[in-house]
Design a protein around this motif. Structure first.
Motif, short mmCIF file in Angstrom:
data_model
loop_
_atom_site.label_atom_id
_atom_site.label_comp_id
_atom_site.label_asym_id
_atom_site.label_seq_id
_atom_site.Cartn_x
_atom_site.Cartn_y
_atom_site.Cartn_z
N VAL A 172 0.77 -1.15 -0.01
CA VAL A 172 -0.03 -0.07 -0.03
C VAL A 172 0.95 1.33 0.08
CG1 VAL A 172 -1.74 1.44 1.33
CG2 VAL A 172 -2.10 -0.90 1.04
N GLU A 173 1.72 1.42 0.84
CA GLU A 173 2.66 2.55 1.12
C GLU A 173 4.32 2.12 0.46
OE1 GLU A 173 1.48 5.39 4.37
OE2 GLU A 173 1.24 3.22 5.29
N GLY A 174 5.11 3.09 0.73
CA GLY A 174 6.42 2.82 0.27
C GLY A 174 7.27 3.44 1.53
N ASP A 175 8.48 3.44 1.35
CA ASP A 175 9.34 2.71 0.43
C ASP A 175 10.02 1.41 0.98
OD1 ASP A 175 10.74 4.33 2.09
OD2 ASP A 175 12.10 5.02 0.61
N GLY A 184 11.47 -4.95 18.76
CA GLY A 184 12.17 -3.67 18.63
C GLY A 184 11.65 -2.72 17.43
N THR A 185 10.43 -2.88 17.08
CA THR A 185 10.05 -1.96 16.18
C THR A 185 8.82 -1.40 16.63
OG1 THR A 185 10.63 -3.32 14.40
CG2 THR A 185 9.22 -1.46 13.83
N GLU A 186 8.63 -0.34 17.03
CA GLU A 186 7.47 0.51 17.56
C GLU A 186 6.36 0.68 16.69
OE1 GLU A 186 6.69 4.82 19.76
OE2 GLU A 186 8.93 3.93 19.67
N GLY A 187 5.27 0.12 16.91
CA GLY A 187 3.97 0.37 16.10
C GLY A 187 3.82 -0.59 15.21
N LYS A 195 5.04 1.87 7.69
CA LYS A 195 6.26 2.39 7.17
C LYS A 195 7.39 1.99 8.15
CE LYS A 195 6.18 6.33 4.91
NZ LYS A 195 6.00 6.60 3.48
N TYR A 196 8.59 1.62 7.81
CA TYR A 196 9.55 1.26 8.59
C TYR A 196 9.91 2.75 9.46
CZ TYR A 196 14.24 0.46 10.31
OH TYR A 196 15.09 -0.09 11.23
N PRO A 197 9.84 2.67 10.67
CA PRO A 197 9.97 3.91 11.46
C PRO A 197 11.20 4.74 11.96
CG PRO A 197 9.35 2.23 12.92
CD PRO A 197 9.75 1.49 11.64
N TYR A 198 12.24 3.98 11.58
CA TYR A 198 13.56 4.42 12.01
C TYR A 198 14.37 5.16 10.61
CZ TYR A 198 11.93 1.76 16.01
OH TYR A 198 11.10 1.55 16.96
N LYS A 251 18.34 -2.96 11.70
CA LYS A 251 17.85 -1.49 12.55
C LYS A 251 19.42 -0.55 12.31
CE LYS A 251 15.70 0.66 16.26
NZ LYS A 251 14.96 0.32 17.56
N SER A 252 20.46 -1.12 12.58
CA SER A 252 21.72 -0.37 12.61
C SER A 252 22.06 -0.51 11.12
CB SER A 252 22.71 -0.98 13.75
OG SER A 252 22.83 -2.29 13.39
N ILE A 253 21.97 -1.64 10.64
CA ILE A 253 22.53 -1.59 9.23
C ILE A 253 21.67 -0.62 8.27
CG2 ILE A 253 22.66 -2.93 7.01
CD1 ILE A 253 22.67 -5.51 9.01
N LEU A 254 20.44 -0.58 8.54
CA LEU A 254 19.55 0.29 7.55
C LEU A 254 20.19 1.78 7.82
CD1 LEU A 254 16.19 -1.48 7.59
CD2 LEU A 254 17.77 -1.36 5.63
N ALA A 255 20.30 2.20 9.20
CA ALA A 255 20.66 3.35 9.47
C ALA A 255 22.24 3.82 9.14
CB ALA A 255 20.43 3.54 11.08
N SER A 256 22.95 2.91 9.11
CA SER A 256 24.55 3.25 8.90
C SER A 256 24.84 2.99 7.51
CB SER A 256 25.54 2.37 9.70
OG SER A 256 25.27 1.02 9.06
N GLY A 257 24.16 2.45 6.50
CA GLY A 257 24.17 1.97 5.12
C GLY A 257 25.23 1.08 4.99
N ASN A 258 25.58 0.05 5.89
CA ASN A 258 26.48 -1.04 5.62
C ASN A 258 26.17 -2.15 4.97
OD1 ASN A 258 28.37 -3.16 6.04
ND2 ASN A 258 28.90 -2.54 8.14
#
Ligand code: DP6
Length: 360
Positions: A172-175, A184-187, A195-198, A251-258
């Motif tokens: 329904v939504e992106g991305d 570990g994922t609020e909501g 939508k991924y909230p972090y 979570k940390s991989i998506l944030a850091s771009g590793n």
């Protein structure tokens, strides 16, 4: 939220007829949904990239009947032709969602649908198809209850789409979209996707997915049966735990771009999905020799070029090649030079991360 929150209170408006078109994309899971409980509740949480080019467009023309009927009244056209073999799936979907859309039996629906990808590409249209249909039905609900907020509209569309096909709730939504309750994922919820909230590093905001069509034939075993085989599967509990852990690690991989860590999780998830198929009773294999050939060539090219392409698989033989925007020229050249030869009739689809369904 609980399922009661999706049962509407009294409708405030009367409508006679109308027409609405939605285009909903497909999606590709990074952490896979495989195994479910009753009422389309996933056995583990999953996360996906919403796609852009692979999509289903569905128009619903609706007209109020003189009296509420006992059955669902609808006709179904696929690429302009009547499509009776899709009817049973739609009937089941409608009966599951009727408690949440009590107007359904009051309307005659003409549903016209088409996919952007070839019918026999081996790409499942259930995710994009069920999402487009759910959104169209939500449009009708909003006509008779204009107080519905945009947030509730999308959430309920995802909730309804899930009842048609689990992965559809992520279309329904992106991305970047997550479905399934995860500590570990609020909501996060089993009932609908969010939508991924972090934080998400910019490298993941433009990602490519070139889908290599290795086998366009009918699958030997459907996803529906595959999910069922996770009941009493010898490795089920470990697998469900692993999906939770992979989501936590992401979570940390998506944030850091590793990207190296990203690749390790995404490829492991794809192979684990197929390992579950190979170790269920009865066991089955959906990969083909060319699937393995492509995987090996991706690994060799990644090592020799230092690029960050990786693969993922859904429940079939086709290979999704994922790569970042800044490597697109060199990877695309490699795909054309080395991988396309392993596709059935040389066919592949260039897709990329997308931003969700749209009203047309
Ligand atoms: C391997 O969503 O097609 O693509 O809920 O029975 O319709 P149903 O199954 P479906 O299963 C998709 C499985 C998968 C992994 C994923 O998309 O997460």
């Amino acid at each position: 939220m609980t399922i009661k929150d999706f049962i509407p209170s009294k409708y405030t408006h009367q409508i006679q007829q109308g027409k609405v078109t939605y285009k909903a994309p497909s999606n590709i899971a990074l952490v896979k949904y495989w195994g479910k409980k009753a009422d389309q509740i996933p056995a583990n949480p999953s996360i996906s990239f919403t796609l852009d080019a692979c999509a289903t467009t569905t128009t619903i023309s609706y007209s109020k009947m003189n009296a509420k009927s006992n059955d669902f009244s609808f006709e179904l056209l696929f690429d302009g032709e009547p499509k009776d073999d899709f009817r049973p799936k739609i009937e089941i979907f409608f009966s599951r969602i009727e408690p949440y859309l009590p107007f359904l039996k009051e309307f005659y629906l003409k549903i016209e649908t088409s996919n952007s990808f070839p019918h026999s590409s081996g790409i499942a249209s259930s995710a994009s198809g069920m999402a487009a249909l759910a959104l169209g039905l939500m449009h009708i609900e909003k006509e008779i209850n204009p107080a519905i907020t945009d947030e509730h509209f999308n959430r309920k569309a995802s909730f309804l789409a899930r009842l048609g096909s689990g992965s559809a709730c992520r279309s329904v939504e992106g991305d970047l979209i997550q479905w399934g309750s995860h500590n570990g994922t609020e909501g996060s919820s089993d009932l609908y996707a969010i939508k991924y909230p972090y934080a998400v590093h910019k490298v993941f905001q433009k990602y490519h997915d070139t889908i290599l069509l290795v086998d366009k034939g009918q699958k030997q075993v459907s996803s529906t049966i595959g999910h069922k085989l996770m009941h009493n599967h010898p490795f089920a509990e470990q697998r469900f735990d692993q999906a939770h852990e992979n989501l936590s690690k992401l979570k940390s991989i998506l944030a850091s771009g590793n990207l190296n860590d990203f690749i390790r999780i995404v490829e492991s998830e794809a192979l684990t999905l197929h390992a579950m198929m190979m170790t269920s009773i009865p066991y089955f294999i959906l990969m083909k020799p060319n699937t393995l050939e492509i995987i090996n060539r991706i690994w060799a090219f990644r090592a020799s070029s230092g690029t960050h392409l990786c693969f993922t698989l859904d429940a079939g033989a086709n290979v999704h090649v994922l790569y970042p925007e800044n490597e697109k020229e060199v990877v695309y050249q490699f795909i054309k030079d080395e991988l396309v030869a392993f596709c059935e009739k040389g066919q592949y689809i260039c897709d990329r991360i997308g931003f969700g369904a749209k009203k047309v």
